[in-house]
Scaffold this motif. Sequence first.
Motif, PDB file in Angstrom:
ATOM      1  N   GLU A  33      -8.077  -5.280   0.724  1.00  0.00           N
ATOM      2  CA  GLU A  33      -7.416  -3.981   0.701  1.00  0.00           C
ATOM      3  C   GLU A  33      -5.921  -4.241   0.638  1.00  0.00           C
ATOM      4  O   GLU A  33      -5.367  -4.798   1.579  1.00  0.00           O
ATOM      5  CB  GLU A  33      -7.800  -3.199   1.968  1.00  0.00           C
ATOM      6  CG  GLU A  33      -7.868  -1.722   1.719  1.00  0.00           C
ATOM      7  CD  GLU A  33      -8.402  -0.931   2.908  1.00  0.00           C
ATOM      8  OE1 GLU A  33      -9.239  -1.476   3.659  1.00  0.00           O
ATOM      9  OE2 GLU A  33      -7.963   0.202   3.073  1.00  0.00           O
ATOM     10  N   VAL A  34      -5.297  -3.899  -0.481  1.00  0.00           N
ATOM     11  CA  VAL A  34      -3.864  -4.178  -0.618  1.00  0.00           C
ATOM     12  C   VAL A  34      -3.095  -3.011  -1.199  1.00  0.00           C
ATOM     13  O   VAL A  34      -3.617  -2.218  -1.970  1.00  0.00           O
ATOM     14  CB  VAL A  34      -3.569  -5.400  -1.534  1.00  0.00           C
ATOM     15  CG1 VAL A  34      -3.690  -6.685  -0.778  1.00  0.00           C
ATOM     16  CG2 VAL A  34      -4.433  -5.409  -2.770  1.00  0.00           C
ATOM     17  N   LYS A  35      -1.847  -2.969  -0.804  1.00  0.00           N
ATOM     18  CA  LYS A  35      -0.913  -2.018  -1.403  1.00  0.00           C
ATOM     19  C   LYS A  35      -0.043  -2.825  -2.362  1.00  0.00           C
ATOM     20  O   LYS A  35       0.267  -3.978  -2.086  1.00  0.00           O
ATOM     21  CB  LYS A  35      -0.024  -1.411  -0.329  1.00  0.00           C
ATOM     22  CG  LYS A  35      -0.740  -0.416   0.552  1.00  0.00           C
ATOM     23  CD  LYS A  35       0.306   0.378   1.316  1.00  0.00           C
ATOM     24  CE  LYS A  35      -0.238   1.248   2.426  1.00  0.00           C
ATOM     25  NZ  LYS A  35      -1.540   1.821   2.291  1.00  0.00           N
ATOM     26  N   PHE A  36       0.310  -2.227  -3.476  1.00  0.00           N
ATOM     27  CA  PHE A  36       1.164  -2.952  -4.412  1.00  0.00           C
ATOM     28  C   PHE A  36       2.252  -2.057  -4.958  1.00  0.00           C
ATOM     29  O   PHE A  36       2.159  -0.829  -4.892  1.00  0.00           O
ATOM     30  CB  PHE A  36       0.338  -3.551  -5.561  1.00  0.00           C
ATOM     31  CG  PHE A  36      -0.442  -2.527  -6.345  1.00  0.00           C
ATOM     32  CD1 PHE A  36       0.160  -1.859  -7.399  1.00  0.00           C
ATOM     33  CD2 PHE A  36      -1.764  -2.238  -6.029  1.00  0.00           C
ATOM     34  CE1 PHE A  36      -0.548  -0.916  -8.129  1.00  0.00           C
ATOM     35  CE2 PHE A  36      -2.475  -1.294  -6.756  1.00  0.00           C
ATOM     36  CZ  PHE A  36      -1.867  -0.626  -7.805  1.00  0.00           C
ATOM     37  N   ALA A  37       3.291  -2.682  -5.463  1.00  0.00           N
ATOM     38  CA  ALA A  37       4.392  -1.960  -6.089  1.00  0.00           C
ATOM     39  C   ALA A  37       4.876  -2.805  -7.244  1.00  0.00           C
ATOM     40  O   ALA A  37       5.060  -4.009  -7.110  1.00  0.00           O
ATOM     41  CB  ALA A  37       5.514  -1.735  -5.083  1.00  0.00           C
ATOM     42  N   GLU A  38       5.051  -2.179  -8.376  1.00  0.00           N
ATOM     43  CA  GLU A  38       5.463  -2.918  -9.560  1.00  0.00           C
ATOM     44  C   GLU A  38       6.454  -2.073 -10.340  1.00  0.00           C
ATOM     45  O   GLU A  38       6.292  -0.861 -10.448  1.00  0.00           O
ATOM     46  CB  GLU A  38       4.223  -3.221 -10.401  1.00  0.00           C
ATOM     47  CG  GLU A  38       4.457  -4.100 -11.595  1.00  0.00           C
ATOM     48  CD  GLU A  38       4.127  -5.574 -11.334  1.00  0.00           C
ATOM     49  OE1 GLU A  38       3.633  -5.895 -10.235  1.00  0.00           O
ATOM     50  OE2 GLU A  38       4.376  -6.386 -12.234  1.00  0.00           O
ATOM     51  N   ARG A  39       7.479  -2.736 -10.852  1.00  0.00           N
ATOM     52  CA  ARG A  39       8.479  -2.035 -11.647  1.00  0.00           C
ATOM     53  C   ARG A  39       8.353  -2.505 -13.087  1.00  0.00           C
ATOM     54  O   ARG A  39       8.254  -3.705 -13.334  1.00  0.00           O
ATOM     55  CB  ARG A  39       9.865  -2.402 -11.113  1.00  0.00           C
ATOM     56  CG  ARG A  39      10.902  -1.331 -11.265  1.00  0.00           C
ATOM     57  CD  ARG A  39      12.160  -1.814 -10.579  1.00  0.00           C
ATOM     58  NE  ARG A  39      13.188  -2.091 -11.566  1.00  0.00           N
ATOM     59  CZ  ARG A  39      14.145  -2.995 -11.398  1.00  0.00           C
ATOM     60  NH1 ARG A  39      14.184  -3.736 -10.319  1.00  0.00           N
ATOM     61  NH2 ARG A  39      15.052  -3.164 -12.331  1.00  0.00           N
ATOM     62  N   ASP A  64      -4.362  -6.924 -15.587  1.00  0.00           N
ATOM     63  CA  ASP A  64      -3.674  -8.122 -15.113  1.00  0.00           C
ATOM     64  C   ASP A  64      -3.048  -7.903 -13.751  1.00  0.00           C
ATOM     65  O   ASP A  64      -3.082  -8.763 -12.879  1.00  0.00           O
ATOM     66  CB  ASP A  64      -2.589  -8.544 -16.113  1.00  0.00           C
ATOM     67  CG  ASP A  64      -3.213  -9.081 -17.394  1.00  0.00           C
ATOM     68  OD1 ASP A  64      -4.413  -9.430 -17.368  1.00  0.00           O
ATOM     69  OD2 ASP A  64      -2.506  -9.143 -18.410  1.00  0.00           O
ATOM     70  N   LEU A  65      -2.475  -6.718 -13.580  1.00  0.00           N
ATOM     71  CA  LEU A  65      -1.860  -6.365 -12.307  1.00  0.00           C
ATOM     72  C   LEU A  65      -2.900  -6.380 -11.189  1.00  0.00           C
ATOM     73  O   LEU A  65      -2.688  -6.960 -10.122  1.00  0.00           O
ATOM     74  CB  LEU A  65      -1.238  -4.967 -12.434  1.00  0.00           C
ATOM     75  CG  LEU A  65      -0.603  -4.370 -11.187  1.00  0.00           C
ATOM     76  CD1 LEU A  65       0.693  -5.071 -10.880  1.00  0.00           C
ATOM     77  CD2 LEU A  65      -0.358  -2.882 -11.374  1.00  0.00           C
ATOM     78  N   LYS A 105      -5.828  -7.937 -11.158  1.00  0.00           N
ATOM     79  CA  LYS A 105      -6.311  -9.300 -10.922  1.00  0.00           C
ATOM     80  C   LYS A 105      -5.319 -10.099 -10.077  1.00  0.00           C
ATOM     81  O   LYS A 105      -5.692 -10.809  -9.158  1.00  0.00           O
ATOM     82  CB  LYS A 105      -6.550 -10.019 -12.255  1.00  0.00           C
ATOM     83  CG  LYS A 105      -7.865  -9.613 -12.897  1.00  0.00           C
ATOM     84  CD  LYS A 105      -8.354 -10.660 -13.860  1.00  0.00           C
ATOM     85  CE  LYS A 105      -7.610 -10.559 -15.183  1.00  0.00           C
ATOM     86  NZ  LYS A 105      -8.232 -11.390 -16.228  1.00  0.00           N
ATOM     87  N   GLU A 106      -4.030  -9.957 -10.426  1.00  0.00           N
ATOM     88  CA  GLU A 106      -2.991 -10.682  -9.706  1.00  0.00           C
ATOM     89  C   GLU A 106      -2.967 -10.275  -8.231  1.00  0.00           C
ATOM     90  O   GLU A 106      -2.861 -11.119  -7.344  1.00  0.00           O
ATOM     91  CB  GLU A 106      -1.658 -10.367 -10.378  1.00  0.00           C
ATOM     92  CG  GLU A 106      -0.520 -11.258  -9.991  1.00  0.00           C
ATOM     93  CD  GLU A 106       0.775 -10.766 -10.625  1.00  0.00           C
ATOM     94  OE1 GLU A 106       0.816 -10.680 -11.869  1.00  0.00           O
ATOM     95  OE2 GLU A 106       1.712 -10.443  -9.885  1.00  0.00           O
ATOM     96  N   GLU A 107      -3.068  -8.985  -7.979  1.00  0.00           N
ATOM     97  CA  GLU A 107      -3.034  -8.495  -6.595  1.00  0.00           C
ATOM     98  C   GLU A 107      -4.240  -9.003  -5.804  1.00  0.00           C
ATOM     99  O   GLU A 107      -4.129  -9.322  -4.629  1.00  0.00           O
ATOM    100  CB  GLU A 107      -2.994  -6.964  -6.561  1.00  0.00           C
ATOM    101  CG  GLU A 107      -1.701  -6.359  -7.079  1.00  0.00           C
ATOM    102  CD  GLU A 107      -0.475  -6.794  -6.282  1.00  0.00           C
ATOM    103  OE1 GLU A 107      -0.605  -7.093  -5.078  1.00  0.00           O
ATOM    104  OE2 GLU A 107       0.612  -6.852  -6.878  1.00  0.00           O
ATOM    105  N   ILE A 108      -5.396  -9.061  -6.450  1.00  0.00           N
ATOM    106  CA  ILE A 108      -6.593  -9.548  -5.761  1.00  0.00           C
ATOM    107  C   ILE A 108      -6.423 -11.029  -5.431  1.00  0.00           C
ATOM    108  O   ILE A 108      -6.679 -11.461  -4.302  1.00  0.00           O
ATOM    109  CB  ILE A 108      -7.864  -9.313  -6.612  1.00  0.00           C
ATOM    110  CG1 ILE A 108      -8.132  -7.805  -6.733  1.00  0.00           C
ATOM    111  CG2 ILE A 108      -9.069 -10.024  -5.993  1.00  0.00           C
ATOM    112  CD1 ILE A 108      -9.256  -7.430  -7.678  1.00  0.00           C
ATOM    113  N   LEU A 109      -5.931 -11.817  -6.400  1.00  0.00           N
ATOM    114  CA  LEU A 109      -5.732 -13.249  -6.172  1.00  0.00           C
ATOM    115  C   LEU A 109      -4.771 -13.496  -5.016  1.00  0.00           C
ATOM    116  O   LEU A 109      -4.986 -14.378  -4.190  1.00  0.00           O
ATOM    117  CB  LEU A 109      -5.199 -13.929  -7.434  1.00  0.00           C
ATOM    118  CG  LEU A 109      -6.220 -14.219  -8.523  1.00  0.00           C
ATOM    119  CD1 LEU A 109      -5.527 -14.811  -9.745  1.00  0.00           C
ATOM    120  CD2 LEU A 109      -7.293 -15.179  -8.024  1.00  0.00           C
TER     121      LEU A 109
END
Length: 171
Positions: free
Chosen positions: A76-82, A116-117, A119-123
């Motif tokens: 379970e993650v929160k992410f932020a991307e610009r 891709d975003l 997948k990256e967050e899961i990794l």
Amino acid sequence: MRIELENVEEAGGKFSRVYAPEQLRFEEAELRLSGPVEVSGRAGRKNGEVELRGELKTKVSAPCGRCLKPVELPIEVKFAERFVPAVSWRHEEQHELQEEDLNISVLDGEGIELDDLVKEEILLAVPGHVLCREDCQGLCPICGADRNLETCECESERIDSRWEKLGDLQF
Ligand SMILES: [Zn+2]
Ligand SMILES: [Zn+2]
């Protein structure tokens, strides 16, 4: 899976997606999804840039670092991307980029590739050291037996031979 910004804006900036486990493949062969990935968040536009904030929830299966048994891990993650347009990406000062707390990607047209975003967050969320349990005994390095399930003779033989050496010593 691509998010079209136009659609997101029509929906008041909100988006949500569900990936079936077979829709995302990891190059790390030992890692696989054991449940769907639920992604939701908001996208907003500011000065030609797009800011994406959201969270994702899933379950992955990764091998125990000691006995190789698959271990299921809730993620379970929160992410932020610009997302910055390709042109301003080249002009932006390097130090400014480093001060930003968000991850930065190059904006490709009017859509954002979410795969891709995600997948990256899961990794990033999978712990580097996966254990099936704190006191996992692991595999015997000599015969490969799972020491959680059986006791092999290898360890005691090694101790025995050490004692034999001691016996050879002359006092
Ligand atoms: Zn284990
Ligand atoms: Zn053994």
